[in-house]
Design a protein around this motif. Structure first.
Motif, PDB file in Angstrom:
ATOM      1  N   SER A  67      56.827 120.371  18.916  1.00 36.10           N
ATOM      2  CA  SER A  67      58.004 120.407  18.170  1.00 36.10           C
ATOM      3  C   SER A  67      58.691 118.951  18.041  1.00 36.10           C
ATOM      4  O   SER A  67      58.908 118.351  18.715  1.00 36.10           O
ATOM      5  N   ALA A  68      58.332 118.423  16.652  1.00 40.21           N
ATOM      6  CA  ALA A  68      58.611 116.936  16.702  1.00 40.21           C
ATOM      7  C   ALA A  68      60.218 116.852  15.858  1.00 40.21           C
ATOM      8  O   ALA A  68      60.205 117.605  14.746  1.00 40.21           O
ATOM      9  N   HIS A  69      60.859 116.065  16.315  1.00 40.07           N
ATOM     10  CA  HIS A  69      62.421 115.882  15.558  1.00 40.07           C
ATOM     11  C   HIS A  69      62.678 114.229  15.539  1.00 40.07           C
ATOM     12  O   HIS A  69      62.086 113.559  16.277  1.00 40.07           O
ATOM     13  N   VAL A  70      63.191 113.997  14.585  1.00 40.11           N
ATOM     14  CA  VAL A  70      63.897 112.655  14.582  1.00 40.11           C
ATOM     15  C   VAL A  70      65.383 112.756  14.841  1.00 40.11           C
ATOM     16  O   VAL A  70      66.037 113.165  14.114  1.00 40.11           O
ATOM     17  N   TYR A  76      61.142 112.227  18.782  1.00 43.95           N
ATOM     18  CA  TYR A  76      61.045 112.918  19.927  1.00 43.95           C
ATOM     19  C   TYR A  76      60.384 114.279  19.843  1.00 43.95           C
ATOM     20  O   TYR A  76      60.137 114.940  18.903  1.00 43.95           O
ATOM     21  N   ILE A  77      59.097 114.228  20.864  1.00 40.96           N
ATOM     22  CA  ILE A  77      58.228 115.468  20.541  1.00 40.96           C
ATOM     23  C   ILE A  77      58.587 116.527  21.980  1.00 40.96           C
ATOM     24  O   ILE A  77      58.870 115.814  23.046  1.00 40.96           O
ATOM     25  N   TYR A  78      58.959 117.729  21.380  1.00 39.87           N
ATOM     26  CA  TYR A  78      59.230 118.867  22.243  1.00 39.87           C
ATOM     27  C   TYR A  78      58.115 119.649  22.630  1.00 39.87           C
ATOM     28  O   TYR A  78      57.964 120.599  21.781  1.00 39.87           O
ATOM     29  N   PRO A  79      56.981 119.427  23.524  1.00 43.53           N
ATOM     30  CA  PRO A  79      55.908 120.164  23.566  1.00 43.53           C
ATOM     31  C   PRO A  79      56.013 121.414  24.743  1.00 43.53           C
ATOM     32  O   PRO A  79      56.860 121.018  25.776  1.00 43.53           O
ATOM     33  N   SER A  80      55.098 122.099  24.840  1.00 48.29           N
ATOM     34  CA  SER A  80      54.811 122.972  26.034  1.00 48.29           C
ATOM     35  C   SER A  80      53.990 122.083  26.610  1.00 48.29           C
ATOM     36  O   SER A  80      53.383 120.954  26.456  1.00 48.29           O
ATOM     37  N   HIS A  81      53.990 122.254  28.203  1.00 47.01           N
ATOM     38  CA  HIS A  81      53.411 121.348  29.140  1.00 47.01           C
ATOM     39  C   HIS A  81      52.272 122.291  29.809  1.00 47.01           C
ATOM     40  O   HIS A  81      52.660 123.012  30.803  1.00 47.01           O
ATOM     41  N   PHE A 104      58.931 113.470  25.200  1.00 47.40           N
ATOM     42  CA  PHE A 104      58.307 112.331  24.566  1.00 47.40           C
ATOM     43  C   PHE A 104      59.024 111.685  23.550  1.00 47.40           C
ATOM     44  O   PHE A 104      59.609 112.261  22.632  1.00 47.40           O
ATOM     45  N   SER A 105      59.030 110.300  23.495  1.00 51.52           N
ATOM     46  CA  SER A 105      59.452 109.906  22.425  1.00 51.52           C
ATOM     47  C   SER A 105      58.658 108.495  21.900  1.00 51.52           C
ATOM     48  O   SER A 105      57.956 108.125  22.608  1.00 51.52           O
ATOM     49  N   MET A 106      58.733 108.349  20.661  1.00 49.03           N
ATOM     50  CA  MET A 106      58.096 107.213  20.032  1.00 49.03           C
ATOM     51  C   MET A 106      58.974 106.715  19.056  1.00 49.03           C
ATOM     52  O   MET A 106      59.602 107.196  18.218  1.00 49.03           O
ATOM     53  N   ASP A 107      58.938 105.167  19.271  1.00 47.67           N
ATOM     54  CA  ASP A 107      59.623 104.304  18.081  1.00 47.67           C
ATOM     55  C   ASP A 107      59.074 104.396  16.846  1.00 47.67           C
ATOM     56  O   ASP A 107      59.864 104.083  16.023  1.00 47.67           O
ATOM     57  N   ASP A 108      57.606 104.543  16.817  1.00 45.06           N
ATOM     58  CA  ASP A 108      56.815 104.512  15.599  1.00 45.06           C
ATOM     59  C   ASP A 108      55.820 105.570  15.689  1.00 45.06           C
ATOM     60  O   ASP A 108      55.319 105.654  16.892  1.00 45.06           O
ATOM     61  N   ALA A 162      69.132 125.561  26.652  1.00 46.15           N
ATOM     62  CA  ALA A 162      69.512 124.673  27.544  1.00 46.15           C
ATOM     63  C   ALA A 162      70.260 123.627  26.857  1.00 46.15           C
ATOM     64  O   ALA A 162      69.775 123.141  25.528  1.00 46.15           O
ATOM     65  N   THR A 163      71.482 122.741  27.093  1.00 49.85           N
ATOM     66  CA  THR A 163      71.995 121.773  26.611  1.00 49.85           C
ATOM     67  C   THR A 163      71.873 120.573  27.289  1.00 49.85           C
ATOM     68  O   THR A 163      71.749 120.516  28.385  1.00 49.85           O
ATOM     69  N   SER A 164      71.994 119.442  26.654  1.00 46.12           N
ATOM     70  CA  SER A 164      72.292 118.053  27.034  1.00 46.12           C
ATOM     71  C   SER A 164      72.812 117.208  26.355  1.00 46.12           C
ATOM     72  O   SER A 164      73.052 117.492  25.136  1.00 46.12           O
ATOM     73  N   THR A 165      73.456 116.021  26.818  1.00 43.68           N
ATOM     74  CA  THR A 165      74.062 115.049  25.983  1.00 43.68           C
ATOM     75  C   THR A 165      72.936 114.058  25.360  1.00 43.68           C
ATOM     76  O   THR A 165      73.198 113.092  24.959  1.00 43.68           O
ATOM     77  N   SER A 166      71.602 114.230  26.078  1.00 45.70           N
ATOM     78  CA  SER A 166      70.560 113.326  25.877  1.00 45.70           C
ATOM     79  C   SER A 166      69.657 114.008  25.084  1.00 45.70           C
ATOM     80  O   SER A 166      69.086 115.396  25.553  1.00 45.70           O
ATOM     81  N   PRO A 167      68.788 113.602  24.078  1.00 38.16           N
ATOM     82  CA  PRO A 167      67.481 114.284  23.617  1.00 38.16           C
ATOM     83  C   PRO A 167      66.614 114.282  24.447  1.00 38.16           C
ATOM     84  O   PRO A 167      65.694 115.300  24.403  1.00 38.16           O
ATOM     85  N   THR A 168      66.189 113.607  25.335  1.00 37.90           N
ATOM     86  CA  THR A 168      65.494 113.600  26.531  1.00 37.90           C
ATOM     87  C   THR A 168      65.772 114.365  27.812  1.00 37.90           C
ATOM     88  O   THR A 168      65.072 114.586  28.536  1.00 37.90           O
ATOM     89  N   GLY A 169      67.152 115.067  27.772  1.00 37.90           N
ATOM     90  CA  GLY A 169      67.347 115.796  28.862  1.00 37.90           C
ATOM     91  C   GLY A 169      67.961 114.738  30.029  1.00 37.90           C
ATOM     92  O   GLY A 169      68.265 113.701  29.793  1.00 37.90           O
ATOM     93  N   PRO A 170      68.158 115.462  31.175  1.00 38.85           N
ATOM     94  CA  PRO A 170      67.929 116.569  31.686  1.00 38.85           C
ATOM     95  C   PRO A 170      68.644 117.801  30.949  1.00 38.85           C
ATOM     96  O   PRO A 170      69.802 117.543  30.697  1.00 38.85           O
ATOM     97  N   PHE A 171      68.157 119.104  30.860  1.00 37.66           N
ATOM     98  CA  PHE A 171      68.563 120.086  29.743  1.00 37.66           C
ATOM     99  C   PHE A 171      69.105 121.142  30.945  1.00 37.66           C
ATOM    100  O   PHE A 171      68.347 121.590  32.059  1.00 37.66           O
ATOM    101  N   LYS A 172      70.372 121.402  30.951  1.00 36.81           N
ATOM    102  CA  LYS A 172      70.864 122.897  31.796  1.00 36.81           C
ATOM    103  C   LYS A 172      70.835 124.188  31.048  1.00 36.81           C
ATOM    104  O   LYS A 172      71.322 124.253  29.802  1.00 36.81           O
ATOM    105  N   ALA A 173      70.069 124.943  31.733  1.00 36.38           N
ATOM    106  CA  ALA A 173      70.054 126.329  30.954  1.00 36.38           C
ATOM    107  C   ALA A 173      71.317 127.224  31.023  1.00 36.38           C
ATOM    108  O   ALA A 173      71.910 127.284  31.937  1.00 36.38           O
TER     109      ALA A 173
END
Ligand code: FUB
Length: 372
Positions: A67-70, A76-81, A104-108, A162-173
């Motif tokens: 799941s990719a988002h800008v 930012y990519i939110y995938p299954s691991h 994961f993140s990518m600038d481009d 789960a929530t976080s103040t950052s797009p990369t977490g850590p996330f709290k469920a």
């Protein structure tokens, strides 16, 4: 009949001839935190002779269901691991026995991919038992939200947040699953007016059929043998994004004559992997057809549907599952997807990206990601 096996999530007959394979297997339990996993590589496969349209984005780790988002101008990519958990394969997909998420993140789009480490671990989700499947993310009012399906202690798939103040977490469920949620594959779309909606559901191992009566029933067949196909589900999100504002409803997915698909129409009926994007004022609902392995799409005038079937967005890839996201970045549109190039195993997948084209008539050009 499809050229593929029809048993749920059993592997296609495919031998991957890739140097990534053994490296991925060795590293799956010991990934680094906040590491650049790919530097300056392009997502496009090197040579015209490659059978693949794109290269794996994240060598050294198995990832799927991207799941990719800008957010803030970055992808930012939110995938299954995916991991080799050693859980025996079966029709319910028990071998997809994932235990954490990395972001994961990518600038481009062709830039390096950064692994931000473990963002959420199953042991930190109080109600979860097993199988962290395809997640999605959203941003609202300064907070990031990670939505995830996982089986609860009774072995019933529910959707958590789960929530976080950052797009990369850590996330709290949150301590409990989202009230009224069930089944798998949450996808959250936020419209231009700020309203957010969750689309979800998956049949067979995703358990959607078990809720057909409104109550959970584990004895129901994987899908109906006749009548209408099961509809995907949707609900409007509350302003706090932690729950549903209203009731869960069917997503109306219609054929060109305005009729729901019959359950026997396996090439077109909904199976799992819902995703919604908006283009030129229209809402595109895309999804996997599961045992026929297409990513199909349907178009509507409202985020709540109905959506009318338009065709196939991505032809079958290597591997049983096909799961994607569609995102706009710097004026171009991209399809994130996965296949099993690096492992040749159904449950050990790798995320890829390629450009997606909306055509002047509103249709999407069908992508073929692997030469047959
Ligand atoms: O990754 C586990 C499951 O496989 C996902 O939830 C489905 O969409 C399929 O890709």
């Amino acid at each position: 009949m499809t050229k593929f096996r029809t048993a749920k999530y059993l592997p296609l007959v495919f031998v991957a001839a890739s140097a990534f394979s053994s490296a991925c297997q060795k590293q799956s339990g010991a990934e680094s935190q906040s590491a650049d996993v790919q530097s300056g590589a392009t997502a496009t496969a090197d040579t015209a002779s490659s059978k693949y349209l794109s290269k794996p984005l994240i060598p050294g780790m198995y990832t799927a269901d991207p799941s990719a988002h800008v957010f803030n101008g970055k992808i930012y990519i939110y995938p299954s691991h995916d991991i080799e958990a050693g859980t025996p394969e079966n029709d319910n997909g028990d071998h997809f026995d994932m235990r954490d998420y990395h972001i994961f993140s990518m600038d481009d789009i062709n830039g390096k991919v950064t692994d931000h480490g473990v963002a959420l671990d199953i042991k930190d989700i109080p109600w979860a038992k097993r199988q962290l499947w395809a997640p999605d993310a959203a941003f609202k009012n300064g907070k990031y939200f990670l939505y995830f399906p996982v089986k609860d202690k009774q072995d019933v798939f529910r959707i958590g947040v789960a929530t976080s103040t950052s797009p990369t977490g850590p996330f709290k469920a949150e301590p409990k699953p989202i009230e009224g949620s069930f089944s798998i594959d949450p996808a959250v779309f936020t419209d231009t007016d700020g309203s957010s909606y969750m689309y979800f559901g998956g049949i067979w191992g995703g358990q959607l059929q078990r809720w057909a009566s409104g109550k959970y029933d584990s004895t129901v067949a994987p899908e109906p043998a006749s009548g209408n196909a099961l509809a995907p589900k949707m609900a409007k999100m509350r302003a706090d994004m932690l729950g549903f504002e209203g009731p869960v409803k069917d997503v109306q997915l219609l054929d060109e004559n305005g009729k729901p698909f019959p359950a026997t129409e396996h090439n077109k009926r909904f199976f799992e992997a819902a995703w919604v994007h908006k283009y030129n004022g229209k809402y595109y609902f895309s999804y996997s057809t599961g045992d026929t392995h297409n990513i199909a799409y349907a178009v509507g005038d409202s985020p709540t549907g109905p959506f009318t079937y338009k065709g196939v967005l991505l032809n079958p890839v290597e591997g049983w599952t096909n799961h994607h996201s569609v995102v706009e970045f710097k004026g171009k549109w991209y399809l994130f997807y996965h296949d099993t190039e690096t492992s040749g195993k159904t449950h050990l997948r790798n995320v890829k990206v390629t450009e997606l084209t909306h055509q002047p008539d509103g249709t999407i050009k069908t992508i073929t990601a692997v030469k047959s």
